[in-house]
Design an enzyme around this catalytic site. Structure first.
Site, PDB file in Angstrom:
ATOM      1  N   HIS A  36      -3.468   6.734   3.687  1.00  0.00           N
ATOM      2  CA  HIS A  36      -3.880   5.527   2.960  1.00  0.00           C
ATOM      3  C   HIS A  36      -5.330   5.216   3.325  1.00  0.00           C
ATOM      4  CE1 HIS A  36      -4.172   1.641   1.309  1.00  0.00           C
ATOM      5  NE2 HIS A  36      -3.937   0.955   2.412  1.00  0.00           N
TER       6      HIS A  36
ATOM      7  N   CYS B   2       0.798  -1.236   0.000  1.00  0.00           N
ATOM      8  CA  CYS B   2       0.000   0.000   0.000  1.00  0.00           C
ATOM      9  C   CYS B   2       0.831   1.285   0.000  1.00  0.00           C
ATOM     10  CB  CYS B   2      -1.002  -0.017   1.144  1.00  0.00           C
ATOM     11  SG  CYS B   2      -2.026  -1.490   1.116  1.00  0.00           S
TER      12      CYS B   2
ATOM     13  N   ASN C 229     -10.287  -0.113  -0.232  1.00  0.00           N
ATOM     14  CA  ASN C 229      -8.824  -0.069  -0.144  1.00  0.00           C
ATOM     15  C   ASN C 229      -8.247  -0.424  -1.514  1.00  0.00           C
ATOM     16  OD1 ASN C 229      -6.121  -0.530   0.295  1.00  0.00           O
ATOM     17  ND2 ASN C 229      -6.409  -1.743   2.157  1.00  0.00           N
TER      18      ASN C 229
HETATM   19  O1  UT7 Z   1      -3.853  -1.877   3.275  1.00  0.00           O
HETATM   20  C1  UT7 Z   1      -3.628  -2.719   4.347  1.00  0.00           C
HETATM   21  C2  UT7 Z   1      -4.726  -3.749   4.337  1.00  0.00           C
HETATM   22  N1  UT7 Z   1      -5.289  -4.163   5.554  1.00  0.00           N
HETATM   23  C3  UT7 Z   1      -5.935  -3.399   6.466  1.00  0.00           C
HETATM   24  O2  UT7 Z   1      -5.965  -2.206   6.434  1.00  0.00           O
HETATM   25  C4  UT7 Z   1      -6.663  -4.161   7.525  1.00  0.00           C
HETATM   26  C5  UT7 Z   1      -6.640  -3.524   8.880  1.00  0.00           C
HETATM   27  N2  UT7 Z   1      -7.658  -4.155   9.690  1.00  0.00           N
HETATM   28  C6  UT7 Z   1      -8.959  -3.814   9.592  1.00  0.00           C
HETATM   29  O3  UT7 Z   1      -9.325  -2.903   8.881  1.00  0.00           O
HETATM   30  C7  UT7 Z   1      -9.947  -4.557  10.463  1.00  0.00           C
HETATM   31  O4  UT7 Z   1      -9.246  -5.465  11.279  1.00  0.00           O
HETATM   32  C8  UT7 Z   1     -11.025  -5.325   9.652  1.00  0.00           C
HETATM   33  C9  UT7 Z   1     -11.988  -4.339   9.002  1.00  0.00           C
HETATM   34  C10 UT7 Z   1     -10.370  -6.178   8.564  1.00  0.00           C
HETATM   35  C11 UT7 Z   1     -11.825  -6.231  10.564  1.00  0.00           C
HETATM   36  O5  UT7 Z   1     -12.414  -5.470  11.583  1.00  0.00           O
HETATM   37  P1  UT7 Z   1     -12.268  -5.938  13.103  1.00  0.00           P
HETATM   38  O6  UT7 Z   1     -13.043  -4.994  13.900  1.00  0.00           O
HETATM   39  O7  UT7 Z   1     -10.796  -6.057  13.402  1.00  0.00           O
HETATM   40  O8  UT7 Z   1     -12.976  -7.338  13.079  1.00  0.00           O
HETATM   41  P2  UT7 Z   1     -12.398  -8.800  13.384  1.00  0.00           P
HETATM   42  O9  UT7 Z   1     -11.472  -9.214  12.299  1.00  0.00           O
HETATM   43  O10 UT7 Z   1     -11.897  -8.837  14.799  1.00  0.00           O
HETATM   44  O11 UT7 Z   1     -13.726  -9.639  13.264  1.00  0.00           O
HETATM   45  C12 UT7 Z   1     -14.828  -9.413  14.119  1.00  0.00           C
HETATM   46  C13 UT7 Z   1     -15.972 -10.305  13.692  1.00  0.00           C
HETATM   47  C14 UT7 Z   1     -15.562 -11.745  13.484  1.00  0.00           C
HETATM   48  O12 UT7 Z   1     -16.598 -12.558  13.975  1.00  0.00           O
HETATM   49  P3  UT7 Z   1     -16.486 -13.249  15.422  1.00  0.00           P
HETATM   50  O13 UT7 Z   1     -15.259 -14.116  15.353  1.00  0.00           O
HETATM   51  O14 UT7 Z   1     -16.361 -12.109  16.399  1.00  0.00           O
HETATM   52  O15 UT7 Z   1     -17.761 -14.008  15.533  1.00  0.00           O
HETATM   53  C15 UT7 Z   1     -15.499 -11.890  11.988  1.00  0.00           C
HETATM   54  O16 UT7 Z   1     -15.739 -13.207  11.551  1.00  0.00           O
HETATM   55  O17 UT7 Z   1     -16.505  -9.861  12.435  1.00  0.00           O
HETATM   56  C16 UT7 Z   1     -16.612 -10.979  11.545  1.00  0.00           C
HETATM   57  N3  UT7 Z   1     -16.469 -10.508  10.170  1.00  0.00           N
HETATM   58  C17 UT7 Z   1     -17.534 -10.107   9.450  1.00  0.00           C
HETATM   59  N4  UT7 Z   1     -18.852 -10.020   9.734  1.00  0.00           N
HETATM   60  C18 UT7 Z   1     -19.662  -9.544   8.760  1.00  0.00           C
HETATM   61  C19 UT7 Z   1     -15.348 -10.371   9.435  1.00  0.00           C
HETATM   62  N5  UT7 Z   1     -15.664  -9.889   8.230  1.00  0.00           N
HETATM   63  C20 UT7 Z   1     -17.005  -9.718   8.205  1.00  0.00           C
HETATM   64  C21 UT7 Z   1     -17.908  -9.223   7.227  1.00  0.00           C
HETATM   65  N6  UT7 Z   1     -19.219  -9.162   7.558  1.00  0.00           N
HETATM   66  N7  UT7 Z   1     -17.498  -8.817   6.014  1.00  0.00           N
END
Ligand code: UT7
Length: 332
Positions: free
Chosen positions: A257, A117, A287
């Site tokens: 970013h 990125c 992104n």
């Molecule tokens: O350019 C660099 C690229 N990467 C990034 O910038 C990523 C940086 N990280 C993030 O932006 C965040 O970590 C995410 C947006 C990817 C995820 O958000 P989070 O608040 O960290 O959520 P999490 O990964 O801790 O997941 C929370 C819950 C999980 O369910 P459980 O285990 O709590 O039951 C996931 O399975 O949200 C669930 N989940 C979803 N639910 C609905 C993950 N993706 C989705 C989705 N829809 N699309």
């Protein structure tokens, strides 16, 4: 005898964005997800997705051609083409060579740059060195990604995040005091497993087994990348300001970013900036990795939010792990 370096900076910008839009409602039809989850966790409402026949060099060539036209430069005036990408058309040859050919940049050298990125920030930093040293006069830097090709269409955790696009800049000599003032580039490869395409390279060549295990798709430890991002976005912005003897109060425009509105907001608050000094378009593009900074910069310029003499700070983080920031005094 010490040789004087030239000031160098961005003299024109352009973008190429595929017309097809996937909204969060479209994502609801593909996955067990919701518009509410995607908006509240990421700030994304929609993203642009390339049609199947469109590859990285198609978008990159379109953006580069328009950037050259805007700078009133002919393709044969280009000395170097840098394409910052993690989604090139092929591993060999580089996307930059394909762009060079299609532009008709017959005198230009060309190479790809993989810094994820922050790739555009790495790219303009490299371009600046060549222009400042007097090696080259005209460098085209393109940040371009077709991330929809490497995002797993069965993984709601990553697929909803990414979009396809290109943003191009022409880097040339500029008036004294204008252009790129400083850059900070960093890496921490110990974080490599947090954002990785496990197979398809020399470590784990593509095979029917890797395809079956979906190892040719991007895998991400979201919360780990999130924590890293929040830390480096602030640190790297402050470091680049320090390198030019400036403070956060001097920032006229922050171009972060565009990965997640919560990461952008955290950087904004830590830097004490009002919302109007921060460019946000993650809601409309998702992104787009290395394309995100040039697209946001171009949008700021076309919306009249970027003025001659403004101090602009671009800052990004990504796979590697990598990070980078650049401070620019806008104008040529
Ligand atoms: O350019 C660099 C690229 N990467 C990034 O910038 C990523 C940086 N990280 C993030 O932006 C965040 O970590 C995410 C947006 C990817 C995820 O958000 P989070 O608040 O960290 O959520 P999490 O990964 O801790 O997941 C929370 C819950 C999980 O369910 P459980 O285990 O709590 O039951 C996931 O399975 O949200 C669930 N989940 C979803 N639910 C609905 C993950 N993706 C989705 C989705 N829809 N699309």
């Amino acid at each position: 005898m010490e040789r004087k370096l030239r000031d160098a900076g961005i003299v024109s910008l352009s973008t190429a964005v595929p017309p097809r839009v996937l909204t969060n409602a479209d994502m609801e039809r593909l996955f067990d997800t919701s518009d509410e989850w995607i908006r509240s966790r990421t700030g994304i409402r929609e993203r642009h997705i390339a049609d199947p026949e469109v590859a990285c060099s198609d978008l990159a060539t379109e953006a580069a051609r328009k950037a050259l036209e805007r700078a009133h430069l002919a393709p044969d005036q280009v000395d170097l083409v840098i394409v910052a990408t993690v989604t090139p058309d092929h591993y060999v040859p580089s996307a930059a060579c394909l762009v060079q050919d299609r532009l008709g940049a017959t005198r230009a050298a060309a190479f790809d740059l993989n810094a994820a990125c922050p790739g555009f920030i790495y790219g303009v930093t490299v371009a600046r060195q060549f222009v400042a040293a007097g090696t080259y006069d005209t460098v085209v830097v393109v940040g371009c990604e077709v991330l929809s090709r490497v995002a797993d269409p069965q993984d709601r955790g990553t697929y909803v995040l990414f979009g396809d696009a290109a943003g191009a800049a022409v880097v040339r000599p500029v008036s004294p005091g204008r252009g790129i003032l400083a850059s900070v580039l960093g890496s921490d490869g110990s974080g490599a497993p947090h954002l990785i395409i496990p197979a398809g390279g020399s470590r784990r060549p593509a095979s029917s087994e890797t395809v079956e295990k979906r190892e040719h798709y991007l895998r991400m430890n979201g919360p780990e990348v999130f924590r890293f991002a929040v830390r480096v976005m602030e640190e790297s912005s402050l470091q680049v300001l320090e390198r030019c003897g400036l403070n956060k109060e001097d920032i006229d425009l922050l171009v972060p970013h565009q990965a997640n509105i919560r990461i952008i907001e955290s950087a904004r608050k830590r830097l004490g900036l009002p919302p109007e000094k921060v460019i946000v378009n993650v809601d409309r593009y998702g992104n787009t990795s290395s394309a995100s900074i040039p697209i946001a910069l171009e949008e700021a310029l076309s919306q009249g939010r970027l003025h001659d003499g403004d101090l602009v700070v671009g800052v990004a983080f990504g796979a590697g792990l990598t990070w980078g920031s650049v401070a620019m005094r806008w104008g040529s």
